[in-house]
Scaffold this motif. Structure first.
Motif, mmCIF file in Angstrom:
data_model
loop_
_atom_site.group_PDB
_atom_site.id
_atom_site.type_symbol
_atom_site.label_atom_id
_atom_site.label_comp_id
_atom_site.label_asym_id
_atom_site.label_seq_id
_atom_site.Cartn_x
_atom_site.Cartn_y
_atom_site.Cartn_z
ATOM 1 N N GLU A 133 -10.480 3.423 3.019
ATOM 2 C CA GLU A 133 -11.153 2.118 2.978
ATOM 3 C C GLU A 133 -10.846 1.314 4.240
ATOM 4 O OE1 GLU A 133 -9.874 0.231 -0.635
ATOM 5 O OE2 GLU A 133 -10.731 1.805 -1.884
ATOM 6 N N ASP A 134 -9.732 1.622 4.909
ATOM 7 C CA ASP A 134 -9.338 0.908 6.120
ATOM 8 C C ASP A 134 -9.888 1.544 7.393
ATOM 9 O OD1 ASP A 134 -7.875 -0.923 4.649
ATOM 10 O OD2 ASP A 134 -6.000 0.194 4.859
ATOM 11 N N ILE A 160 0.838 -1.207 0.000
ATOM 12 C CA ILE A 160 0.000 0.000 0.000
ATOM 13 C C ILE A 160 0.867 1.249 0.000
ATOM 14 C CG2 ILE A 160 -1.652 1.345 1.369
ATOM 15 C CD1 ILE A 160 -2.796 -1.420 2.301
ATOM 16 N N GLU A 196 -0.268 5.485 -7.279
ATOM 17 C CA GLU A 196 -1.298 4.526 -7.669
ATOM 18 C C GLU A 196 -2.426 4.447 -6.649
ATOM 19 O OE1 GLU A 196 1.039 1.006 -8.043
ATOM 20 O OE2 GLU A 196 2.146 1.781 -9.763
ATOM 21 N N LYS A 197 -2.188 4.931 -5.436
ATOM 22 C CA LYS A 197 -3.212 4.988 -4.391
ATOM 23 C C LYS A 197 -3.252 6.410 -3.854
ATOM 24 C CE LYS A 197 -3.748 0.388 -2.487
ATOM 25 N NZ LYS A 197 -5.182 0.253 -2.531
ATOM 26 N N THR A 198 -4.444 6.863 -3.538
ATOM 27 C CA THR A 198 -4.630 8.210 -3.011
ATOM 28 C C THR A 198 -4.917 8.153 -1.513
ATOM 29 O OG1 THR A 198 -7.019 8.189 -3.367
ATOM 30 C CG2 THR A 198 -5.643 8.933 -5.224
ATOM 31 N N ASP A 199 -4.973 9.319 -0.893
ATOM 32 C CA ASP A 199 -5.372 9.385 0.514
ATOM 33 C C ASP A 199 -6.749 8.777 0.709
ATOM 34 O OD1 ASP A 199 -3.000 10.711 1.022
ATOM 35 O OD2 ASP A 199 -3.926 12.689 1.186
ATOM 36 N N GLU A 200 -7.632 9.019 -0.237
ATOM 37 C CA GLU A 200 -8.992 8.483 -0.147
ATOM 38 C C GLU A 200 -8.987 6.958 -0.151
ATOM 39 O OE1 GLU A 200 -8.155 11.183 -1.843
ATOM 40 O OE2 GLU A 200 -9.484 12.663 -0.913
ATOM 41 N N ASP A 201 -8.040 6.353 -0.851
ATOM 42 C CA ASP A 201 -7.940 4.893 -0.851
ATOM 43 C C ASP A 201 -7.632 4.369 0.555
ATOM 44 O OD1 ASP A 201 -8.449 4.568 -3.612
ATOM 45 O OD2 ASP A 201 -6.334 4.915 -4.087
ATOM 46 N N LEU A 202 -6.854 5.108 1.326
ATOM 47 C CA LEU A 202 -6.544 4.695 2.692
ATOM 48 C C LEU A 202 -7.793 4.683 3.561
ATOM 49 C CD1 LEU A 202 -3.191 6.581 3.405
ATOM 50 C CD2 LEU A 202 -3.510 4.244 2.556
ATOM 51 N N TRP A 204 -3.268 6.818 9.842
ATOM 52 C CA TRP A 204 -3.273 5.486 9.219
ATOM 53 C C TRP A 204 -1.883 4.868 9.355
ATOM 54 C CZ3 TRP A 204 -0.545 3.047 5.323
ATOM 55 C CH2 TRP A 204 -1.062 1.842 4.851
ATOM 56 N N GLN A 234 1.097 4.012 -2.919
ATOM 57 C CA GLN A 234 0.788 5.420 -2.659
ATOM 58 C C GLN A 234 1.949 6.306 -3.105
ATOM 59 O OE1 GLN A 234 0.278 7.084 1.302
ATOM 60 N NE2 GLN A 234 -1.618 8.042 0.586
#
Length: 122
Positions: A67-68, A51, A59-65, A108, A55
């Motif tokens: 999800e946790d 992850i 490829e991953k944004t803050d918004e993707d985090l 996170w 990031q």
């Protein structure tokens, strides 16, 4: 002469924690230093590194985090001063306030690394 050594496969489990609650300190320009709590899903090392790498590569944004994120606690409505129950709108509101967004995202990382600001383990 060689000796045969018998080995047994053993599964070692060091923790059963699947979530962790950490303090999220931030500074409100009007009310000063404040804190709320975020409860995050924990990842195993390989997942965590994947992850973080994704990031850093964009490829991953803050918004993707988000999800946790299991829940937010300790936030109050600025007008009524009443505690706000966790809901998607609360998460969206916290992510839209500049001085709260970065501390929430950083929590996170703190949660995944079990930093000493952890408030409780579930």
């Amino acid at each position: 002469m060689s000796k045969a050594v018998a080995t047994t496969a053993t599964t070692i489990k060091l923790t059963s924690a699947v979530t962790i609650t950490v303090d999220v300190p931030y500074t409100d320009p009007i009310q000063g230093a404040q804190t709320f709590q975020a409860t995050w899903k924990l990842h195993k090392w390989d997942e965590y590194r994947g992850i973080v790498t994704a990031q850093q590569a964009g490829e991953k944004t803050d918004e993707d985090l988000m999800e946790d994120l299991v829940r937010l606690d300790g936030l109050k409505d600025s007008e009524t001063k009443e505690q706000i129950a966790h809901c998607d709108e609360l998460v969206d509101a916290a992510m839209s306030v500049t001085f709260m967004r970065r501390p929430l995202i950083l929590s996170w990382f703190a949660a995944q690394e079990g930093r000493n600001q952890a408030a409780a383990k579930n």
